[in-house]
Design an enzyme around this catalytic site. Structure first.
Site, PDB file in Angstrom:
ATOM      1  N   SER A  60      43.040  22.104  32.996  1.00 56.44           N
ATOM      2  CA  SER A  60      42.792  21.296  34.190  1.00 56.44           C
ATOM      3  C   SER A  60      41.549  21.778  34.918  1.00 56.44           C
ATOM      4  CB  SER A  60      43.999  21.348  35.128  1.00 56.44           C
ATOM      5  OG  SER A  60      43.716  20.584  36.284  1.00 56.44           O
TER       6      SER A  60
ATOM      7  N   ASP B 220      51.865  11.471  31.358  1.00 59.09           N
ATOM      8  CA  ASP B 220      52.358  12.470  30.402  1.00 59.09           C
ATOM      9  C   ASP B 220      53.858  12.299  30.119  1.00 59.09           C
ATOM     10  OD1 ASP B 220      50.384  13.146  32.314  1.00 59.09           O
ATOM     11  OD2 ASP B 220      50.397  15.243  31.753  1.00 59.09           O
TER      12      ASP B 220
ATOM     13  N   ARG C 255      43.222  13.439  28.146  1.00 58.28           N
ATOM     14  CA  ARG C 255      44.535  13.758  27.573  1.00 58.28           C
ATOM     15  C   ARG C 255      45.583  12.738  28.014  1.00 58.28           C
ATOM     16  NH1 ARG C 255      44.462  18.797  28.225  1.00 58.28           N
ATOM     17  NH2 ARG C 255      45.838  19.096  29.992  1.00 58.28           N
TER      18      ARG C 255
ATOM     19  N   THR D  98      44.744  10.818  40.598  1.00 55.57           N
ATOM     20  CA  THR D  98      44.667  11.752  39.482  1.00 55.57           C
ATOM     21  C   THR D  98      45.029  13.142  39.978  1.00 55.57           C
ATOM     22  OG1 THR D  98      43.419  12.363  37.521  1.00 55.57           O
ATOM     23  CG2 THR D  98      42.249  12.569  39.619  1.00 55.57           C
TER      24      THR D  98
ATOM     25  N   ASP E 236      59.534  17.815  32.015  1.00 54.05           N
ATOM     26  CA  ASP E 236      58.896  18.194  30.746  1.00 54.05           C
ATOM     27  C   ASP E 236      59.870  18.667  29.676  1.00 54.05           C
ATOM     28  OD1 ASP E 236      56.183  17.601  31.198  1.00 54.05           O
ATOM     29  OD2 ASP E 236      56.011  19.341  32.512  1.00 54.05           O
TER      30      ASP E 236
ATOM     31  N   TRP F  70      48.197  10.886  25.674  1.00 48.60           N
ATOM     32  CA  TRP F  70      49.665  10.883  25.896  1.00 48.60           C
ATOM     33  C   TRP F  70      50.191   9.441  25.858  1.00 48.60           C
ATOM     34  CZ3 TRP F  70      50.776  15.417  24.662  1.00 48.60           C
ATOM     35  CH2 TRP F  70      50.499  16.580  25.358  1.00 48.60           C
TER      36      TRP F  70
HETATM   37  N1  GLY Z   1      51.406  17.668  31.038  1.00 52.28           N
HETATM   38  C1  GLY Z   1      50.281  18.349  31.531  1.00 52.28           C
HETATM   39  C2  GLY Z   1      49.035  18.228  30.740  1.00 52.28           C
HETATM   40  O1  GLY Z   1      48.848  17.409  29.867  1.00 52.28           O
HETATM   41  O2  GLY Z   1      48.168  19.015  31.063  1.00 52.28           O
END
Ligand code: GLY
Length: 418
Positions: free
Chosen positions: A378, A179, A251, A239, A120, A255
């Protein structure tokens, strides 16, 4: 003499037409007013100053839950968004207090340039130090942070399976999440900064492997592709944050849309543009996308059975996905001609309008000082559900800044190096 004038005239018209292919949005096409955009930027500035007033210098805000601030370590993937948002608001306002507030956080973030335990680093270092470089005279100080950070990210790339590894640890073998497309802009820019093509090569290779393995025929994407690191084969498509393995986590789709748009920007390879447009088509034409264009947290939430453990949360929206998509579509519109470009612009405008309404934009000094409400971190992990999130604010403000540039007749994207 006349003949030469004619030839030069034709060359001029031809060159103008070529440039216009990448500058489609005309001021006349913009339907949101300067007053509307500037008001939302001013509100965001007041709100973030209120948030900052509640933080200690070392706090890196992520969300606000049950009346309390949640600040994570600088090693959390979200650590670059808060300083990045401050920097965008500084760009829009020239208010030096915002730059100073961002610089306080950069001090605590810098050590992440050595972090080899996460993919990240684009989110963490490029949204923060990348914007700081672009907007200040301190580029030599920031260059070292970005190049060291890119080297750390590059250490996670393996020629087999030809991707950057996303996460370490079980139950995965060599997981790569959609992501991760968002960390590639960082690598392209560091190749340009240093003249070393290695980072660009990694970005292109990673994107090509992702195109091959992470998408379904309808151009929705899986969240996680798990690889065999010995032979590069795909072990499983799963997932982690979506409703089920075959679902389209909202999301994740945003992304992908943003990531492939950047791939086209950086390479001018049409295959990435096609991929971005196909993802946009999946997203924007989806029958389960609400009319206000803020998606449910998963496009397939309506398929959850009533005894599913996520059922009670199934109808939650994810404002962060809408903010990411709005910002991406403003860029994609520049690479798309005629009706198609106008339709991306119109959808982005509608997303910005919805996010700026009372339904999503928090009232002054509410929401802990975060700008937007109603995002979902999440649901499967039971974390950050229907809360403000620092990345929703970042991409919302980025979209406002991009729109402001269009209103001012400027390029929608401003990179460190074009
Ligand atoms: N990269 C983690 C998210 O989008 O939650």
């Amino acid at each position: 003499m006349k003949k030469y004038n004619l030839i030069f005239g034709f060359i001029f018209i031809f060159l103008s037409a070529s440039f216009n292919m990448h500058a489609q949005t005309k001021k006349n096409d913009l339907t949101l007013s300067k007053t509307f955009i500037n008001q939302n930027l001013a509100d965001a500035t007041l709100q973030i100053k209120y948030l900052d007033s509640q933080l200690k210098p070392e706090d890196i805000p992520t969300t606000y839950k049950d009346g309390k601030h949640v600040n994570w370590e600088s090693s959390w993937w979200c650590s670059g968004f808060y300083p990045g948002t401050l920097l965008y608001l500084y760009e829009a306002s020239n208010d030096k207090a915002l730059l100073d507030m961002a610089k306080v956080k950069l001090k605590y973030l810098e050590k992440e340039k050595y972090n080899k335990g996460t993919h990240d680093l684009g989110f963490m270092l490029f949204c923060s130090f990348g914007n700081a470089w672009r907007l200040t005279d301190d580029s030599s100080a920031y260059k070292e942070v970005l190049t060291t950070g890119a080297e750390s990210l590059a250490s996670r790339f393996k020629p087999i399976p030809a991707t950057i590894r996303s996460w370490d640890g079980k139950p995965w073998n060599y997981p790569v999440i959609i992501d991760n497309m968002m960390n590639l802009e960082f690598l392209f820019q560091v190749s340009k900064i240093t003249g070393n093509p290695k980072y660009k090569h990694i970005a292109v290779t990673h994107a090509n492997t992702t195109t091959k393995n992470a998408f379904r025929p309808d151009f929705s994407s899986y969240h996680v592709v798990d690889y065999n690191a010995e032979d590069g084969t795909v072990i499983a498509k799963k997932t982690a944050q979506g409703a089920f393995d075959e679902s389209a986590w909202a999301r994740g789709q945003a992304w992908g849309l943003y990531g492939y748009t950047v791939m086209y920007r950086e390479t001018k390879d049409k295959k990435y543009l096609e991929q971005a447009k196909n993802i946009a088509s999946f997203y924007l034409n989806h029958p389960n996308l609400p009319e206000d264009l803020v998606p449910y947290w998963d496009f397939d939430q309506n398929k959850l059975a009533s005894d599913n453990k996520y059922y009670s949360k199934k109808d939650l929206r994810d404002a962060s996905a809408a903010a990411i998509a709005a910002s991406a579509l403003l860029e994609l519109a520049q690479y798309s001609k005629g009706k198609e470009g106008k339709s991306y612009l119109a959808k982005a405008e509608k997303m910005i309008q919805t996010l700026s309404s009372n339904e999503y934009k928090a009232a002054s000094k509410e929401n802990g000082g975060y700008i937007l409400q109603h995002s979902v971190g999440s649901i499967p992990h039971n974390t950050e559900i229907d809360v403000p999130l620092t990345y929703a604010d970042y991409y919302y403000v980025e979209a406002l800044v991009r729109y402001k540039r269009l209103l001012d007749g400027e390029k929608v994207i401003k990179s460190i190096i074009d």
